[in-house]
Design an enzyme around this catalytic site. Sequence first.
Site, mmCIF file in Angstrom:
data_model
loop_
_atom_site.group_PDB
_atom_site.id
_atom_site.type_symbol
_atom_site.label_atom_id
_atom_site.label_comp_id
_atom_site.label_asym_id
_atom_site.label_seq_id
_atom_site.Cartn_x
_atom_site.Cartn_y
_atom_site.Cartn_z
ATOM 1 N N GLU A 55 0.858 -1.172 0.000
ATOM 2 C CA GLU A 55 0.000 0.000 0.000
ATOM 3 C C GLU A 55 0.902 1.232 0.000
ATOM 4 O O GLU A 55 1.772 1.367 0.858
ATOM 5 C CB GLU A 55 -0.876 0.043 1.248
ATOM 6 C CG GLU A 55 -1.725 -1.186 1.483
ATOM 7 C CD GLU A 55 -2.330 -1.185 2.880
ATOM 8 O OE1 GLU A 55 -2.150 -0.184 3.616
ATOM 9 O OE2 GLU A 55 -2.982 -2.179 3.243
ATOM 10 N N ASP A 66 -3.856 7.906 10.979
ATOM 11 C CA ASP A 66 -2.421 7.690 11.125
ATOM 12 C C ASP A 66 -1.897 8.166 12.475
ATOM 13 O O ASP A 66 -2.195 9.271 12.930
ATOM 14 C CB ASP A 66 -1.669 8.416 10.007
ATOM 15 C CG ASP A 66 -2.061 7.905 8.635
ATOM 16 O OD1 ASP A 66 -2.177 6.687 8.491
ATOM 17 O OD2 ASP A 66 -2.268 8.730 7.724
#
Length: 272
Positions: A55, A66
Site C-alpha cells: 500500500e 495515522d
Amino acid sequence: MSGLQRGALLDAALAGAKAENRAALVGYLPAGFPTVEGGIAACTALLESGCDVVEVGLPHSDPVLDGPVIQTADDIALKGGVRIADVIRTVREAHAATGKPVLIMTYWNPVDRYGVERFAEELADAGGAGCILPDLPVEEADGWRKAAERWGLATVFVVAPSSQDGRLARITAAGSGFVYAASLMGVTGTRKSVGREAQKLVARTRAVTSLPVCVGLGVSNPQQAAEVAEFADGVIVGSAFVKLLLAADSLDAGLAEVRALAGELAVGVRRK
C-alpha cells in the site's frame, strides 16, 4: 495491463497465499518518504523481500487514522513537495519493478479535489491494483466505485471493532479486493499486543463476506505476524517499516533494515 488483469493480480496474490496455507503479507509506506526516489526504492524493497502486496500512502496534512510515526513521515514528504503525480509514479515504478500488486491508501479529500475519474484513470494506467479509502462512507462512495469499476480497480473499505454486524454487511458488500480490518480502535502504530478484538472482528466480517480479511494497526514483529496469520487472510504492516527508515543514518541503511524486517515477517506469516 487491462482492468481485468489488474483486479486479477490482487486476487491472485491473496489466493496464492491462501493456497500456501499462510496469510498474505501487506506492507505500507507513504510516497515521497524520505524522498520520492527513496520512497520508490523502499516500496520496491518491500515487494522484493517478502511482501505480497504494498500500500502506497498518499501523504495528508490532517490525518484521522495515522499515528505519530506515519504523521512524521507524511510531514517529511509534504515538506519535500510530494504531489499526487509522485504517488502515482511510486505505484508505477514499484509495480513495474516487481510485477506485484500495489494499491494507494488515501483519505478521500485529495481524490475528490484531484478529480475522481482522473485519479482512477491515472492509477489504472500506472498498473495500480486499487485504492483503500478509510474515511469514505459507503453511502457516499457511488461515484468512486463506478470509476473504480470502469478502470478495473479494487475498492477496499476499512472496518473496525465498533462496526455493528449490519454495518459490516453494508461495507463489505460495497468493497472489493479485500477488507481492511482495523485490529483496534485508535490510530496506526506498533503495539505490544494485537489483542483479541482483531480475531473477533475477522470472524464477524467473514460471517458477512467472502472477501479476504486483512488485519492492520499494530503488527510490528514476526511473532505478532504469526499470531494474526492464525486467523486472518492478510497481515498489514506499516509503522514498523516507517520507524526503521526514520531511524536510519542513510537511505541505504534504511533499505537494508526494511528488507530484513520484511523477510522476517514473511517467515512469520507462514507459521500456520
